[in-house]
Design an enzyme around this catalytic site. Structure first.
Site, PDB file in Angstrom:
ATOM      1  N   ARG A  32       0.780  -1.241   0.000  1.00  0.00           N
ATOM      2  CA  ARG A  32       0.000   0.000   0.000  1.00  0.00           C
ATOM      3  C   ARG A  32       0.813   1.292   0.000  1.00  0.00           C
ATOM      4  NH1 ARG A  32      -4.940   0.057   3.982  1.00  0.00           N
ATOM      5  NH2 ARG A  32      -3.263   0.342   5.466  1.00  0.00           N
ATOM      6  N   ASP A  33       2.137   1.226  -0.081  1.00  0.00           N
ATOM      7  CA  ASP A  33       2.937   2.450  -0.202  1.00  0.00           C
ATOM      8  C   ASP A  33       4.171   2.205  -1.065  1.00  0.00           C
ATOM      9  OD1 ASP A  33       3.441   5.176   0.182  1.00  0.00           O
ATOM     10  OD2 ASP A  33       4.604   4.836   2.008  1.00  0.00           O
ATOM     11  N   CYS A  34       3.957   1.517  -2.185  1.00  0.00           N
ATOM     12  CA  CYS A  34       5.056   1.291  -3.122  1.00  0.00           C
ATOM     13  C   CYS A  34       5.392   2.610  -3.805  1.00  0.00           C
ATOM     14  CB  CYS A  34       4.662   0.265  -4.174  1.00  0.00           C
ATOM     15  SG  CYS A  34       4.385  -1.367  -3.520  1.00  0.00           S
ATOM     16  N   ASN A  38      10.941   3.487  -1.555  1.00  0.00           N
ATOM     17  CA  ASN A  38      10.752   2.250  -0.799  1.00  0.00           C
ATOM     18  C   ASN A  38      11.301   1.030  -1.545  1.00  0.00           C
ATOM     19  OD1 ASN A  38       9.670   3.464   1.420  1.00  0.00           O
ATOM     20  ND2 ASN A  38       7.547   3.117   0.821  1.00  0.00           N
TER      21      ASN A  38
END
Length: 179
Positions: A32-34, A38
């Protein structure tokens, strides 16, 4: 250089990243935070990326029944890389949100542009509400039609028509680079 990746280099880091996400998805975890910050590229060969920061990760069923870390309607992540359903805070965000995010990362790696350009989250939400499709014009001269088609399928606004699994994405990326 202009900071863009060649098609070969973009595929070199994207395929194993997709495989790592497929592994996480198979174990019930959605990142959910690619986003680029990251994904750690450990070497010049780009073959062993490390996906970090699972701080916004969600568990899929049945693990999700045990605990819910975010409220329905919460919009967590980095807007430029968030899938439409995630930006709108829908409760049932699934692995296809990570498919969208990796598509956005690939688009940026190849063209230097994000799906909605360098806009703020409010403008992105307005564009989504108007159902404005993602333009891949900047990609047409930098990548073969197979990559353009792959990104189209990863960046579809309607997740029901978006590429469904990260394993599928990884295989498609490997096919593009092998041609």
């Amino acid at each position: 250089t202009n900071g863009l990746f060649t098609l070969s280099d973009a595929c070199k880091f994207a395929a194993p990243t997709a495989e790592g996400l497929a592994h996480a998805h198979a174990h019930g975890v959605i990142h959910r935070d690619c986003k680029p910050s990251n994904i750690i590229l450990r070497d010049e060969q780009l073959l062993s990326p490390i996906l970090i920061d699972f701080g916004f990760a969600a568990m899929t069923q049945p693990a999700q029944q045990l605990t819910r870390l975010t409220a329905t309607g919460a919009s967590l992540g980095t807007p430029a890389y968030m899938a439409p359903e995630q930006l709108f805070g829908e409760a049932d965000v699934d692995a296809r949100a990570d498919v969208w995010a990796l598509g956005a990362i690939l688009l940026q790696a190849l063209t230097g542009t994000l799906p909605f350009g360098e806009r703020n989250s409010g403008t992105i939400l307005k564009m989504l509400a108007l159902r404005q499709e993602i333009s891949l014009d900047a990609l047409k001269h930098r990548a073969p039609v197979e990559m353009v088609d792959l990104l189209k399928s990863m960046l579809r606004l309607d997740r029901a028509t978006r590429m469904q699994s990260m394993a599928e994405v990884a295989a498609a990326i490997r096919r593009v680079v092998s041609h």
